[in-house]
Design an enzyme around this catalytic site. Structure first.
Site, PDB file in Angstrom:
ATOM      1  N   ILE A  38       0.825  -1.213   0.000  1.00  0.00           N
ATOM      2  CA  ILE A  38       0.000   0.000   0.000  1.00  0.00           C
ATOM      3  C   ILE A  38       0.857   1.260   0.000  1.00  0.00           C
ATOM      4  O   ILE A  38       0.457   2.301  -0.547  1.00  0.00           O
ATOM      5  CB  ILE A  38      -1.007  -0.006   1.183  1.00  0.00           C
ATOM      6  CG1 ILE A  38      -2.005   1.140   1.044  1.00  0.00           C
ATOM      7  CG2 ILE A  38      -0.310   0.052   2.522  1.00  0.00           C
ATOM      8  CD1 ILE A  38      -2.855   1.093  -0.189  1.00  0.00           C
ATOM      9  N   ARG A  75       3.370   1.744  -1.738  1.00  0.00           N
ATOM     10  CA  ARG A  75       3.661   2.029  -3.154  1.00  0.00           C
ATOM     11  C   ARG A  75       2.468   2.704  -3.824  1.00  0.00           C
ATOM     12  O   ARG A  75       2.622   3.656  -4.599  1.00  0.00           O
ATOM     13  CB  ARG A  75       4.001   0.732  -3.903  1.00  0.00           C
ATOM     14  CG  ARG A  75       5.300   0.163  -3.428  1.00  0.00           C
ATOM     15  CD  ARG A  75       5.717  -1.156  -3.999  1.00  0.00           C
ATOM     16  NE  ARG A  75       7.004  -1.465  -3.388  1.00  0.00           N
ATOM     17  CZ  ARG A  75       8.163  -0.965  -3.805  1.00  0.00           C
ATOM     18  NH1 ARG A  75       8.207  -0.197  -4.867  1.00  0.00           N
ATOM     19  NH2 ARG A  75       9.285  -1.249  -3.174  1.00  0.00           N
ATOM     20  N   ARG A  90      12.595  -0.924   7.031  1.00  0.00           N
ATOM     21  CA  ARG A  90      13.512  -1.639   7.913  1.00  0.00           C
ATOM     22  C   ARG A  90      14.849  -1.840   7.205  1.00  0.00           C
ATOM     23  O   ARG A  90      15.864  -2.066   7.830  1.00  0.00           O
ATOM     24  CB  ARG A  90      12.941  -3.018   8.254  1.00  0.00           C
ATOM     25  CG  ARG A  90      11.695  -2.988   9.093  1.00  0.00           C
ATOM     26  CD  ARG A  90      11.053  -4.358   9.148  1.00  0.00           C
ATOM     27  NE  ARG A  90      10.578  -4.822   7.854  1.00  0.00           N
ATOM     28  CZ  ARG A  90       9.993  -5.995   7.627  1.00  0.00           C
ATOM     29  NH1 ARG A  90       9.817  -6.825   8.614  1.00  0.00           N
ATOM     30  NH2 ARG A  90       9.586  -6.326   6.418  1.00  0.00           N
ATOM     31  N   LYS A 147      -5.895   1.843   7.449  1.00  0.00           N
ATOM     32  CA  LYS A 147      -6.997   1.149   8.115  1.00  0.00           C
ATOM     33  C   LYS A 147      -6.634  -0.291   8.383  1.00  0.00           C
ATOM     34  O   LYS A 147      -5.772  -0.799   7.668  1.00  0.00           O
ATOM     35  CB  LYS A 147      -8.285   1.200   7.272  1.00  0.00           C
ATOM     36  CG  LYS A 147      -8.169   0.932   5.773  1.00  0.00           C
ATOM     37  CD  LYS A 147      -7.473  -0.269   5.223  1.00  0.00           C
ATOM     38  CE  LYS A 147      -7.980  -1.633   5.567  1.00  0.00           C
ATOM     39  NZ  LYS A 147      -7.255  -2.736   4.826  1.00  0.00           N
ATOM     40  N   ARG A 150      -2.128 -10.514   6.629  1.00  0.00           N
ATOM     41  CA  ARG A 150      -3.572 -10.649   6.858  1.00  0.00           C
ATOM     42  C   ARG A 150      -3.932 -11.989   7.501  1.00  0.00           C
ATOM     43  O   ARG A 150      -5.027 -12.149   8.031  1.00  0.00           O
ATOM     44  CB  ARG A 150      -4.320 -10.498   5.528  1.00  0.00           C
ATOM     45  CG  ARG A 150      -4.259  -9.086   5.005  1.00  0.00           C
ATOM     46  CD  ARG A 150      -4.437  -9.011   3.515  1.00  0.00           C
ATOM     47  NE  ARG A 150      -4.294  -7.643   3.059  1.00  0.00           N
ATOM     48  CZ  ARG A 150      -3.127  -7.037   2.843  1.00  0.00           C
ATOM     49  NH1 ARG A 150      -1.987  -7.688   3.028  1.00  0.00           N
ATOM     50  NH2 ARG A 150      -3.084  -5.785   2.439  1.00  0.00           N
ATOM     51  N   ASP A 170      -9.272  -6.530   7.758  1.00  0.00           N
ATOM     52  CA  ASP A 170      -8.668  -6.111   6.494  1.00  0.00           C
ATOM     53  C   ASP A 170      -9.671  -5.433   5.560  1.00  0.00           C
ATOM     54  O   ASP A 170      -9.375  -4.384   4.981  1.00  0.00           O
ATOM     55  CB  ASP A 170      -8.028  -7.313   5.789  1.00  0.00           C
ATOM     56  CG  ASP A 170      -7.184  -6.879   4.602  1.00  0.00           C
ATOM     57  OD1 ASP A 170      -6.454  -5.879   4.742  1.00  0.00           O
ATOM     58  OD2 ASP A 170      -7.259  -7.516   3.538  1.00  0.00           O
TER      59      ASP A 170
HETATM   60  N1  NAP Z   1      -6.294   1.563   1.976  1.00  0.00           N
HETATM   61  C1  NAP Z   1      -5.985   0.587   1.168  1.00  0.00           C
HETATM   62  O1  NAP Z   1      -6.339   0.587  -0.008  1.00  0.00           O
HETATM   63  C2  NAP Z   1      -5.134  -0.538   1.681  1.00  0.00           C
HETATM   64  C3  NAP Z   1      -4.737  -1.552   0.799  1.00  0.00           C
HETATM   65  C4  NAP Z   1      -3.874  -2.532   1.292  1.00  0.00           C
HETATM   66  C5  NAP Z   1      -3.458  -2.511   2.625  1.00  0.00           C
HETATM   67  N2  NAP Z   1      -3.883  -1.520   3.455  1.00  0.00           N
HETATM   68  C6  NAP Z   1      -3.413  -1.465   4.848  1.00  0.00           C
HETATM   69  O2  NAP Z   1      -2.027  -1.110   4.822  1.00  0.00           O
HETATM   70  C7  NAP Z   1      -1.305  -1.800   5.823  1.00  0.00           C
HETATM   71  C8  NAP Z   1      -0.157  -2.561   5.160  1.00  0.00           C
HETATM   72  O3  NAP Z   1      -0.673  -3.460   4.181  1.00  0.00           O
HETATM   73  P1  NAP Z   1       0.202  -3.917   2.931  1.00  0.00           P
HETATM   74  O4  NAP Z   1      -0.696  -4.614   2.014  1.00  0.00           O
HETATM   75  O5  NAP Z   1       0.976  -2.761   2.411  1.00  0.00           O
HETATM   76  O6  NAP Z   1       1.195  -4.961   3.631  1.00  0.00           O
HETATM   77  P2  NAP Z   1       2.647  -5.399   3.145  1.00  0.00           P
HETATM   78  O7  NAP Z   1       2.756  -5.339   1.671  1.00  0.00           O
HETATM   79  O8  NAP Z   1       2.922  -6.676   3.833  1.00  0.00           O
HETATM   80  O9  NAP Z   1       3.594  -4.245   3.722  1.00  0.00           O
HETATM   81  C9  NAP Z   1       3.785  -4.064   5.086  1.00  0.00           C
HETATM   82  C10 NAP Z   1       5.119  -3.395   5.301  1.00  0.00           C
HETATM   83  O10 NAP Z   1       5.275  -3.148   6.697  1.00  0.00           O
HETATM   84  C11 NAP Z   1       6.662  -3.206   7.026  1.00  0.00           C
HETATM   85  N3  NAP Z   1       6.861  -4.124   8.157  1.00  0.00           N
HETATM   86  C12 NAP Z   1       7.453  -3.791   9.322  1.00  0.00           C
HETATM   87  N4  NAP Z   1       7.515  -4.820  10.142  1.00  0.00           N
HETATM   88  C13 NAP Z   1       6.951  -5.862   9.506  1.00  0.00           C
HETATM   89  C14 NAP Z   1       6.748  -7.226   9.858  1.00  0.00           C
HETATM   90  N5  NAP Z   1       7.113  -7.721  11.043  1.00  0.00           N
HETATM   91  N6  NAP Z   1       6.160  -8.027   8.946  1.00  0.00           N
HETATM   92  C15 NAP Z   1       5.758  -7.546   7.755  1.00  0.00           C
HETATM   93  N7  NAP Z   1       5.935  -6.251   7.370  1.00  0.00           N
HETATM   94  C16 NAP Z   1       6.522  -5.413   8.235  1.00  0.00           C
HETATM   95  C17 NAP Z   1       7.415  -3.682   5.795  1.00  0.00           C
HETATM   96  O11 NAP Z   1       7.996  -2.545   5.190  1.00  0.00           O
HETATM   97  P3  NAP Z   1       9.585  -2.297   5.234  1.00  0.00           P
HETATM   98  O12 NAP Z   1      10.206  -3.641   4.994  1.00  0.00           O
HETATM   99  O13 NAP Z   1       9.794  -1.334   4.147  1.00  0.00           O
HETATM  100  O14 NAP Z   1       9.918  -1.763   6.591  1.00  0.00           O
HETATM  101  C18 NAP Z   1       6.326  -4.222   4.892  1.00  0.00           C
HETATM  102  O15 NAP Z   1       6.636  -4.089   3.537  1.00  0.00           O
HETATM  103  C19 NAP Z   1      -2.319  -2.654   6.557  1.00  0.00           C
HETATM  104  O16 NAP Z   1      -2.742  -1.966   7.691  1.00  0.00           O
HETATM  105  C20 NAP Z   1      -3.480  -2.793   5.581  1.00  0.00           C
HETATM  106  O17 NAP Z   1      -4.725  -2.946   6.225  1.00  0.00           O
HETATM  107  C21 NAP Z   1      -4.701  -0.537   2.998  1.00  0.00           C
END
Ligand code: NAP
Length: 337
Positions: free
Chosen positions: A14, A16, A36, A96, A165, A177
């Site tokens: 997200i 990105r 990180r 969220k 998730r 989610d």
């Molecule tokens: N509004 C929307 O449209 C939307 C869509 C998707 C997700 N979301 C929300 O955005 C948040 C992130 O979702 P995402 O889909 O972006 O997840 P993701 O691709 O897994 O990214 C999460 C990021 O958090 C960081 N991170 C830090 N500690 C971590 C750990 N222990 N395990 C995994 N990641 C860790 C990492 O970034 P670094 O490695 O760079 O530190 C990782 O790339 C969630 O709260 C989700 O509900 C919102």
């Protein structure tokens, strides 16, 4: 106008999409990104043209040339990093659901208040022109009095092992989610928090709810049903049904960058109203133009809150109400929060 300088925490999925939105926004600029991993931050900064990149989240919070922080971390980390960012003097747009539970969310807003900084939950669909137009049509009385709101947010993913998730310890699950969208939508339409709420769920072996179905009852007798899930493909059309007609929204949560559309229909007259002989207007499709990405609207709306004192499209009381409902429904289906 001075642009709001955003720092993004995370280089994940997200983050990105939000960076793409910031680049298309009119009021914001991408000042910095933190990960990180320094390598990941550098690559992200290069791709999305962030001025600075940091190999730790704390380093970004120490950057005086960052006004606002966008938190794109796993749900369980929202509380910690939002509070750190607020205490570092940053405004915060946090993904969220706002937190792992209501108590955390309440503390986050309390810290925002005492720090004199803005905190908004990033529920982006509220900022899109399509959502604003749907609300306008409902308020105009075109479909009469709203009686029923039906929505769904489901997808089928096969990625389980490294998916936040499916992590109970990261406050994962379908309700958190994507159920949060459906729960929020019914409250956005009614302008109220529900009274009676209930849910059933299918629990994944990881311990999170993988599919859930819920119902909510609002004062005045408006009913809402919703489904959400991570292991089933589904039609995610939303319906708002009133005494004089209904609205059908094929893509309610993330309308395409080029714009959205929805239909106002009046149904088929039942036999007691004269059947096919009764006059019912045909369906009308409303096209809602949009000239940019949904996250760009979200970023600009956030800038308006910070810089102009505008009311957030996702106000504090809505975030807290969502969290309260998510806590209660997860309790009902046996998922800890
Ligand atoms: N509004 C929307 O449209 C939307 C869509 C998707 C997700 N979301 C929300 O955005 C948040 C992130 O979702 P995402 O889909 O972006 O997840 P993701 O691709 O897994 O990214 C999460 C990021 O958090 C960081 N991170 C830090 N500690 C971590 C750990 N222990 N395990 C995994 N990641 C860790 C990492 O970034 P670094 O490695 O760079 O530190 C990782 O790339 C969630 O709260 C989700 O509900 C919102």
């Amino acid at each position: 106008m001075t642009k709001l300088r955003f720092g993004i925490i995370s280089t994940g999925n997200i983050a990105r999409q939000f960076a793409t939105g910031v680049r298309q926004s009119t009021r914001c600029v991408l000042a910095a990104v933190a990960s990180r991993s320094q390598e990941s931050a550098d690559a992200f900064a290069k791709q999305y043209e962030a001025a600075r990149s940091y190999g730790s989240y704390d380093a970004l919070l120490a950057d005086a040339a960052v006004d606002a922080v966008y938190i794109g971390l796993p749900n369980s980390m929202h509380h910690e990093w939002t509070i750190k960012a607020l205490r570092a003097g940053k405004h915060v747009l946090c993904e969220k659901p706002l937190a792992s539970n209501l108590a955390e969310a309440q503390e986050m807003f309390e810290v925002a208040r005492s720090a004199g900084r803005v905190l908004v939950e990033a529920l982006m669909y509220r900022c899109h022109p399509q959502t604003l137009k749907v609300l306008e049509v409902i308020r105009s009385g075109t479909i009469g009095e709203v009686r029923l709101i039906r929505s769904s947010f489901c997808y089928r993913t096969r990625r389980i092992d490294d998916n936040i998730r499916f992590r109970a310890d990261m406050a994962g699950g379908a309700l958190m989610d994507i159920g949060c969208y459906c729960i929020d939508f019914a409250q956005l339409v009614t302008g109220k928090a529900p009274g009676k709420i209930s849910a059933v769920a299918r629990i994944h072996e990881s311990g999170v709810d993988e599919m859930a179905a819920g119902s909510m009852e609002f004062a005045g007798g408006v009913l809402s049903t919703f489904t959400c899930g991570m292991t089933a493909a589904a039609n995610n059309t939303a319906h708002i049904c009133g005494t004089e007609g209904y609205i059908e929204i094929p893509v309610p949560w993330k309308p395409p960058a080029g714009g959205g559309q929805f239909t106002i229909a009046h149904g088929t007259p039942p036999r007691m109203d004269g059947g096919a002989a009764a006059k019912v207007p045909g369906p009308q499709t409303i096209h809602v133009p949009a000239d940019r990405d949904i996250y760009s609207y979200e970023a600009d709306d956030f800038a308006a809150v910070v810089q102009d004192g505008a009311r957030p499209r996702m106000p504090q009381e809505s975030s807290l109400s969502n969290m309260r409902i998510l806590d209660e429904l997860r309790k009902q289906v046996g998922v800890s929060c």
